[in-house]
Design an enzyme around this catalytic site. Structure first.
Site, short mmCIF file in Angstrom:
data_model
loop_
_atom_site.label_atom_id
_atom_site.label_comp_id
_atom_site.label_asym_id
_atom_site.label_seq_id
_atom_site.Cartn_x
_atom_site.Cartn_y
_atom_site.Cartn_z
N GLU A 1 17.62 38.55 69.30
CA GLU A 1 17.84 38.18 67.73
C GLU A 1 17.84 36.80 67.37
O GLU A 1 17.70 36.40 66.52
CB GLU A 1 18.97 39.35 67.56
N ASP A 2 19.05 36.57 68.23
CA ASP A 2 19.63 34.97 67.83
C ASP A 2 19.07 33.80 68.66
O ASP A 2 19.51 32.61 68.14
CB ASP A 2 21.31 35.09 67.68
#
Ligand code: MN
Length: 631
Positions: free
Chosen positions: A75-76
């Site tokens: 996600e990051d």
């Protein structure tokens, strides 16, 4: 929290794990998150380490802990799932993917969106239950560090936690996480009440602990006398559940009877019951205060015996008795599954998580799903009894049909009536705490579509739908229009001198095979077949012609049945056909109004006698008002 703390904890636990792999995952995550900071200004990797630490505490397996360290990578950071797969294998990569999918579901103010999200979450979960455990660990650490976020985010995240994650943790039996998630979200959503209860607990704490210490001592001595080797703990309820009790039952803090509990953890189940006997000799049990979740485990796998007693000081106390294994299960729920069994499938375990799959596979429209989900996930449960006194825990608002399916799907399918506390009740009766329910079954009885209107549990809903799908495999087709009837009636009727465009049986006398008949041919060449003794016939205009039945015919016939609608009607009608040894080629049924059902069947009788018997038998089915040949 740093990698050393995590490794120390791993060594303490008995989890089989490669420390080299953990270090590799840590370095990989640290590198990927480099430069990223949490709202608390800490390096991002601290969050990953904390999540992994919670998973170690729960006793999860190697893949889950590694995935915990890597859970925010997709996600990051720029890392892709194929890179993850290359480094850590397919399973770990798909766990991280699963967590990422869930994280992308955004909580909204719209209930429908949240329900749909929850469904997606359960879908990811049903593929691999470890996904939701990682997500819960992630949420727990985010809640512990919620103070660093802006107020708006605090409220939104706390709400989502209270409405979705805490109930999920409860349903999965992970009570340690459930209680902390509840308390943390309560703290942000209702800070005043939170403080008030916390203060209340703290000010009475010293006194309470002193009393509890004495009681513990007293019971310990008694257990020793009986040679029972058990350990004792005491606990105070979590803040949010105290608040709920105060709020729902209008209690004062001091009046909550099970605010404090003494816990006895034994080696064997047999000892649990021995301890119960000893406790009841020592302190007086309150009537109706014993709940045996060992004999009847809760739906989330929880097992324990609870007994509410009054001590010699006049103090109300809840005593919980369980084995070591039950204790671990109570603390970590399905997470404990991996601790003992690894990933091998366990029928009992699968069965207890059936509800997730049922919800995921459910074809319910969002409205119905919402109702089912709310009851399954957020609703309270009530306790009811079988006539033999077995306690059954069932969602609030359940009906006798839900109860029947809860006992066994066969009992549900064959359920025709119910008695509650000795009185007959309708099948949609709303069960109440303490009801004694007797289900009346009938051999060969089948579930009714109408039950779907009132059942509350997903199990009942699923089973009924399953049955309906099975029976509806008979193709449902519209019957053709009136004017192609000619060829078919021609095969069972012989009408002299007929040049009609259409034939029908007269409604007035509704002739049946073997009745003496006569044909009336109208000016527009439509032939109506009457009984010869039909009284209406005289009033009709037209040309009469001789008519008779053909004994050996080979054609499909359509029969129309009108009957009072009731449970099992269609099944009873179908039984007539199967008993006569013929197949129904088409069938359909619908309600004409609340009370009357109309069913059409297309079948191929062996001959006229056979058809005649079938019609006679149909007429004898309870509730049937009229049977006619329509084609
Ligand atoms: Mn995270």
């Amino acid at each position: 929290m740093n990698i050393k703390t995590l490794i120390t904890e791993l060594k303490k636990s008995k989890i089989k794990i490669s420390l080299a792999l953990i270090k590799k995952a840590y370095l990989f995550a640290e590198f990927a998150h480099q430069g990223q900071k949490r709202a608390s200004n800490e390096p991002y990797i601290k969050h990953s380490l904390n999540v992994a630490f919670i998973l170690v505490k729960l006793g999860m397996d190697e893949e889950t802990i590694v995935a915990g360290l890597l859970h925010d990578i997709l996600e990051d950071t720029k890392i892709t799932s194929s890179q993850l797969e290359k480094e850590f294998g397919k399973k770990t990569a798909s766990l991280v993917e699963g967590v990422t999918k869930i994280s992308n579901l955004k909580y909204s103010n719209k209930e429908e969106t949240n329900i749909e999200n929850l469904r997606k979450m359960l879908l990811a979960t049903s593929k691999d239950f470890r996904v939701i455990i990682i997500k819960l660990a992630d949420r727990l650490h985010n809640m512990r560090t919620l103070e660093y976020l802006p107020k708006e985010d605090q409220i939104r995240i706390a709400k989502e936690t209270q409405e979705i994650y805490a109930p999920l943790a409860y349903r999965l039996g992970i009570s340690s996480i459930k209680a902390e998630l509840e308390d943390l979200s309560f703290k942000y959503l209702n800070p005043k009440e939170y403080e008030k209860i916390l203060r209340g607990i703290l000010t009475t704490r010293k006194h309470r602990e002193m009393v509890l210490f004495e009681l513990k001592d007293e019971l310990e001595k008694e257990l020793k006398k009986h040679n029972i080797d058990a350990r004792l703990q005491y606990r105070v309820k979590n803040i949010y559940s105290i608040y709920k009790k105060i709020h729902e039952r209008n209690y004062e803090l001091e009046n909550i009877r099970d605010l404090i509990a003494l816990r006895v953890i034994t080696k064997t189940i047999r000892e649990c019951y021995e301890v119960l006997g000893i406790v009841h000799q020592l302190w007086k049990p309150i009537e109706g205060g014993v709940r045996d979740y060992i004999a009847v485990p809760k739906s989330n796998m929880y097992q324990s015996i609870h007994s509410n007693v009054i001590t010699n000081h006049g103090l109300f106390l809840e005593v919980q008795i369980r084995t070591e294994e039950m204790h671990k299960l109570a603390e970590s729920g399905i997470a404990a599954h991996w601790k003992y069994k690894g990933l091998e499938s366990d029928e009992k375990f699968e069965k207890r998580l059936e509800w997730v799959k049922e919800i995921v596979n459910s074809e319910d429209k969002s409205e119905q799903l919402l109702e089912t989900l709310k009851i399954e996930l957020f609703g309270d449960e009530i306790f009811v009894f079988t006539p033999k006194g077995k306690v059954i825990e069932i969602p609030i608002k359940s009906t006798p049909v839900d109860f029947a399916y809860h006992l066994h799907s066969d009992i549900g399918d064959r359920c025709v009536g119910a008695k509650v506390n000795g009185n007959f009740v309708p099948l949609n009766y709303e069960l109440k705490n303490g009801d004694v329910i007797e289900i009346i079954t009938q051999k060969n009885h089948k579930p009714s579509r109408d039950w779907l209107k009132f059942v509350k549990t997903s199990k009942a809903r699923q089973k009924i739908k399953h049955y309906i799908r099975l029976t509806e495999k008979i193709p449902v087709q519209r019957f053709n229009n009136k004017y192609d009837r000619l060829s078919k009636f021609k095969s069972i009727l012989e009408i002299k001198d007929m040049k009609s465009v259409a034939i029908k049986f007269a409604h007035c006398c509704n002739p049946m095979p073997k009745d003496k008949i006569i044909a009336l041919i109208s000016n527009s060449n439509i032939t109506t077949v009457h009984k010869t003794d039909c009284s209406i016939l005289k009033t009709k205009k037209g040309r009469k012609a001789q008519a008779s039945w053909i004994q050996d015919f080979e054609a499909s016939i359509s029969i129309n049945v009108r009957a009072e609608d009731r449970l099992g009607l269609l099944a009873d009608l179908m039984k007539i056909f199967s008993n006569s040894g013929i197949n129904v080629e088409k069938a359909n049924a619908h309600l004409l109004n609340n009370k009357v059902a109309e069913c059409n069947f297309e079948l191929k009788p062996k001959n006229l006698d056979n058809l005649s018997r079938i019609i006679d038998n149909l007429k004898n089915v309870f509730g049937v008002k009229k049977v006619s040949i329509i084609k």
